[in-house]
Design a protein around this motif. Structure first.
Motif, short mmCIF file in Angstrom:
data_model
loop_
_atom_site.label_atom_id
_atom_site.label_comp_id
_atom_site.label_asym_id
_atom_site.label_seq_id
_atom_site.Cartn_x
_atom_site.Cartn_y
_atom_site.Cartn_z
N TYR A 30 35.60 28.83 28.96
CA TYR A 30 37.00 29.06 28.67
C TYR A 30 37.33 28.57 27.26
O TYR A 30 38.15 29.17 26.55
CB TYR A 30 37.89 28.35 29.68
CG TYR A 30 37.80 28.90 31.09
CD1 TYR A 30 37.04 30.03 31.39
CD2 TYR A 30 38.49 28.29 32.14
CE1 TYR A 30 36.96 30.53 32.68
CE2 TYR A 30 38.41 28.78 33.43
CZ TYR A 30 37.65 29.89 33.70
OH TYR A 30 37.58 30.38 34.98
N SER A 31 36.70 27.48 26.85
CA SER A 31 36.95 26.95 25.50
C SER A 31 36.54 27.95 24.43
O SER A 31 37.22 28.12 23.42
CB SER A 31 36.18 25.64 25.30
OG SER A 31 36.64 24.64 26.19
N ILE A 34 39.22 30.72 24.32
CA ILE A 34 40.45 30.25 23.69
C ILE A 34 40.27 30.11 22.18
O ILE A 34 41.19 30.39 21.40
CB ILE A 34 40.89 28.92 24.33
CG1 ILE A 34 41.32 29.17 25.79
CG2 ILE A 34 42.02 28.27 23.55
CD1 ILE A 34 41.55 27.91 26.60
N ARG A 35 39.09 29.70 21.75
CA ARG A 35 38.81 29.55 20.31
C ARG A 35 38.89 30.88 19.58
O ARG A 35 39.36 30.95 18.42
CB ARG A 35 37.41 28.94 20.13
CG ARG A 35 36.89 28.98 18.70
CD ARG A 35 35.49 28.39 18.61
NE ARG A 35 34.52 29.07 19.45
CZ ARG A 35 33.89 30.19 19.11
NH1 ARG A 35 34.16 30.78 17.95
NH2 ARG A 35 33.00 30.73 19.92
N ILE A 37 40.63 33.71 20.47
CA ILE A 37 41.87 34.48 20.60
C ILE A 37 42.64 34.64 19.29
O ILE A 37 43.05 35.76 18.94
CB ILE A 37 42.78 33.87 21.69
CG1 ILE A 37 42.13 34.06 23.07
CG2 ILE A 37 44.16 34.52 21.68
CD1 ILE A 37 42.88 33.37 24.21
N SER A 56 47.57 33.50 22.45
CA SER A 56 47.10 32.40 23.29
C SER A 56 46.93 32.87 24.73
O SER A 56 47.57 33.84 25.16
CB SER A 56 48.10 31.23 23.25
OG SER A 56 49.33 31.61 23.83
N LEU A 57 46.05 32.19 25.43
CA LEU A 57 45.81 32.43 26.85
C LEU A 57 45.32 31.10 27.41
O LEU A 57 44.35 30.54 26.89
CB LEU A 57 44.76 33.52 27.04
CG LEU A 57 44.71 34.26 28.38
CD1 LEU A 57 46.01 35.01 28.63
CD2 LEU A 57 43.54 35.24 28.40
N SER A 58 45.99 30.58 28.41
CA SER A 58 45.64 29.25 28.90
C SER A 58 44.41 29.30 29.81
O SER A 58 44.03 30.36 30.31
CB SER A 58 46.82 28.65 29.67
OG SER A 58 47.02 29.35 30.89
N ARG A 59 43.83 28.14 30.02
CA ARG A 59 42.69 28.04 30.95
C ARG A 59 43.09 28.51 32.34
O ARG A 59 42.32 29.19 33.02
CB ARG A 59 42.19 26.60 31.01
CG ARG A 59 41.55 26.10 29.72
CD ARG A 59 41.22 24.62 29.81
NE ARG A 59 40.68 24.12 28.56
CZ ARG A 59 39.39 24.10 28.26
NH1 ARG A 59 38.51 24.56 29.14
NH2 ARG A 59 38.96 23.63 27.10
N ILE A 62 43.21 32.32 32.49
CA ILE A 62 41.87 32.90 32.56
C ILE A 62 41.30 32.74 33.96
O ILE A 62 40.74 33.68 34.54
CB ILE A 62 40.94 32.23 31.52
CG1 ILE A 62 41.46 32.48 30.10
CG2 ILE A 62 39.52 32.76 31.65
CD1 ILE A 62 40.74 31.68 29.03
N CYS A 83 37.60 38.98 23.85
CA CYS A 83 37.02 37.64 23.68
C CYS A 83 35.65 37.56 24.33
O CYS A 83 34.71 36.98 23.77
CB CYS A 83 37.95 36.58 24.26
SG CYS A 83 39.39 36.21 23.25
#
Length: 288
Positions: A30-31, A34-35, A37, A56-59, A62, A83
């Motif tokens: 997930y990290s 997010i990096r 995006i 942005s998209l939060s953990r 996802i 992504c």
């Protein structure tokens, strides 16, 4: 039938296809997603431009998409697919264009996923609009919320949504269509996702309260499989014609299982629906 890597695998559930894509792309963390995006517009340029993707998209977002707790809409799905493909390019799971560094055929892959999403939303609508035997439904207690088939999963505890406290105007509108509106309002205070879903279906018929109905559906969505399917692609509006289909389904189910109050409630709303009504957007998102 063999599976084409990176394309929808053809599973019955949309989330299962997303998990397969995640696997095809080397199971990026997930990290990592997010990096990437904030760089998507630069990494995946289109010749004719496009509306900017979410930045942005939060953990939790996802996780919900991959686990099927939340149905994707077009923009978050595009972010997730792109992504994943970028991660696949970085770890060598997919070939890249030497000139741009972008994954080969990424546009075709994205179009395939957009088509798969449309099919998934149609499937959700069919499930929600087709009453089926519900062993948990009973007409013994007319003061209770009628269980819809979407939550008919014996042995599974229903998850709560955030409590909803309706405004006086909303209470009056619901009450004007019968006592069942009050039942829904009382249970919504307790965070009952079924009650919140059903009152949102009703309020979707009222232009004055349709934006509130959107918020209620988003609230119930993680706990009620049919809620998010009522929203349009942007998750910002509801087509009242779509709400009509849901209300008809609920009215038929109420008749089948003897929930007279619920049946009269939804039939009352249906009798007043203006078929010429047009979709509206959430306050602040109106077209200019």
């Amino acid at each position: 039938m063999s599976h084409r890597p990176f394309y929808p695998a053809g599973n019955e559930e949309f989330a299962a296809d997303l998990r397969r894509l995640h696997s095809d792309c080397g199971e990026p963390t997930y990290s990592s997603v997010i990096r990437i995006i904030p760089q998507l517009d630069e990494l995946f340029p289109l010749k004719h431009g496009r509306l900017s993707l979410p930045t942005s998209l939060s953990r939790s977002n996802i996780s919900q998409l991959l686990n099927g707790a939340r149905q994707a809409s077009a923009a978050p799905l595009a972010v997730l697919v792109l992504c994943f493909l970028r991660c696949a390019a970085e770890n060598g799971s997919i070939r890249t264009d030497p000139a741009t560094g972008a994954p080969l055929k990424w546009e075709a892959i994205l179009r395939a996923w957009q088509k798969r999403l449309r099919r998934a939303r149609q499937q959700d609508d069919v499930r929600a609009a087709s009453p089926a035997p519900n062993p948990s439904a009973s007409s013994d207690d007319q003061s209770s919320v009628m269980p819809s088939m979407a939550l008919a999963d014996p042995g599974t505890k229903r998850r709560s949504a955030d409590p909803v406290h309706l405004e006086p105007g909303e209470l009056a509108v619901l009450g004007a269509h019968g006592a069942y509106g009050g039942v829904l309002a009382e249970q919504a205070k307790l965070g009952d996702p079924e009650a919140i879903y059903q009152l949102a279906v009703a309020l979707a018929f009222s232009p004055e309260y349709r934006s509130k109905a959107v918020a209620y559906l988003l609230n119930a969505g993680p706990s009620h499989p049919a809620a998010l399917g009522l929203l349009q692609e942007s998750e910002q509006s509801i087509d009242p014609r779509h709400a009509r289909t849901r209300a008809e389904s609920l009215a038929e189910m109420a008749k089948a299982y003897g929930y007279e109050a619920a049946m009269h409630f939804f039939r009352s709303w249906l009798s007043r629906l203006d078929l010429a009504d047009r979709p509206v957007t959430v306050e602040g998102d109106e077209a200019h």
